[in-house]
Design an enzyme around this catalytic site. Structure first.
Site, PDB file in Angstrom:
ATOM      1  N   ALA A 185       0.626  -1.348   0.108  1.00  0.00           N
ATOM      2  CA  ALA A 185       0.008   0.091  -0.179  1.00  0.00           C
ATOM      3  C   ALA A 185       0.912   1.296  -0.185  1.00  0.00           C
ATOM      4  CB  ALA A 185      -0.663   0.196   1.009  1.00  0.00           C
ATOM      5  N   TYR A 186       2.200   1.036   0.482  1.00  0.00           N
ATOM      6  CA  TYR A 186       2.849   2.742   0.873  1.00  0.00           C
ATOM      7  C   TYR A 186       3.506   2.945  -0.935  1.00  0.00           C
ATOM      8  CZ  TYR A 186       6.858   5.079   2.175  1.00  0.00           C
ATOM      9  OH  TYR A 186       7.870   5.878   1.914  1.00  0.00           O
ATOM     10  N   VAL A 187       3.990   1.326  -1.093  1.00  0.00           N
ATOM     11  CA  VAL A 187       4.428   1.648  -2.652  1.00  0.00           C
ATOM     12  C   VAL A 187       3.281   2.530  -3.493  1.00  0.00           C
ATOM     13  CG1 VAL A 187       5.701  -0.194  -4.646  1.00  0.00           C
ATOM     14  CG2 VAL A 187       6.018  -0.232  -1.963  1.00  0.00           C
TER      15      VAL A 187
END
Length: 248
Positions: free
Chosen positions: A156-158
């Site tokens: 999700a961060y990426v």
């Protein structure tokens, strides 16, 4: 707290400027002679302490507040910096949050919260910078080296940082004719609270050993790249700079 500076001097606004990498960027730019607006969202004491350190050392700085995803609050922060120092030449957008977890089980509320700050926030700041930076200016966004390394739990961060990379590269082309560079810095594992939070000693050690230089990056390593893009690097434009010790 603030100190005035001649209008011809370069001025920077650093979002997330009181954080780990952000504060190192602020100090480095102040050392380079920039007047700096230190942006914060929720910790005025830390931002004001940083401002006081810079001013006591003979530099010029103010603290400005705003939710990066709120266009009204951030427009006011930009205006405050412009009124204090006469304009804006560099915007460094370090503000961001990171929530880790497998894609299959990640809480969607965490996804929404992260995307609000990392994507909408980067878009709001980029939009303001595109309209308010002076000629000869630079916008420097922040991505992550994990867009290349693809570590599990970072999905999700990426996803949020890949969006930042995309808008950065397109905005650089859209700024044709304005003499404003737009780039992104993609740090590798860097010893900041954001990175270290929730990781045990073995995980941190293994990540450090994965880097050919066999250490974690320091915030000052990242600030060096930012200073290059903010100052002499006028022929570097529309790029993602991976500052990661050779990890990927």
């Amino acid at each position: 707290m603030n100190s005035t500076t001649p209008a011809q001097d370069r001025v920077a606004l650093v979002t997330g400027g009181s954080g780990g990498i952000g504060s190192a960027v602020v100090r480095r730019l102040a050392d380079e002679g920039f007047a700096v607006a230190v942006h914060y969202a929720g910790n005025p004491a830390r931002a004001e302490k940083l401002v006081a350190d810079i001013v006591s050392a003979g530099g010029s700085a103010i603290a400005v507040r705003g939710d990066v995803a709120d266009e009204t609050e951030m427009a006011a922060a930009f205006t405050e910096a412009e009124q204090a120092f006469g304009g804006l030449d560099v915007v460094v957008n370090t503000a961001g949050i990171m929530v880790l977890g497998p894609i299959a089980t990640l809480d969607l509320d965490d996804l929404d919260r992260m995307h609000r700050t990392n994507i909408r926030g980067a878009f709001v700041v980029s939009q303001l910078a595109a309209n308010r930076l002076r000629a000869g200016g630079a916008l420097i966004n922040f991505s992550t080296t994990v867009t290349r390394t693809q570590f599990p739990t970072y999905g999700a961060y990426v996803a949020s940082k890949a969006a930042v990379e995309g808008m950065t590269l397109i905005l650089a082309r859209e700024m044709r004719g304005k003499d404003i560079t737009v780039n992104a810095v993609a740090p590798g594992p860097t010893a900041t609270p954001l990175f270290l939070d929730g990781k045990d000693e073995e995980t941190v050690t293994n990540l450090a050993k994965a880097v050919p230089l066999e250490r974690l990056g320091q915030p000052e390593d990242i600030a060096e790249t930012v200073a290059f893009l903010a100052g002499p690097a006028r022929w570097v434009n529309g790029q993602i700079i991976y500052t990661n010790g050779g990890l990927a």
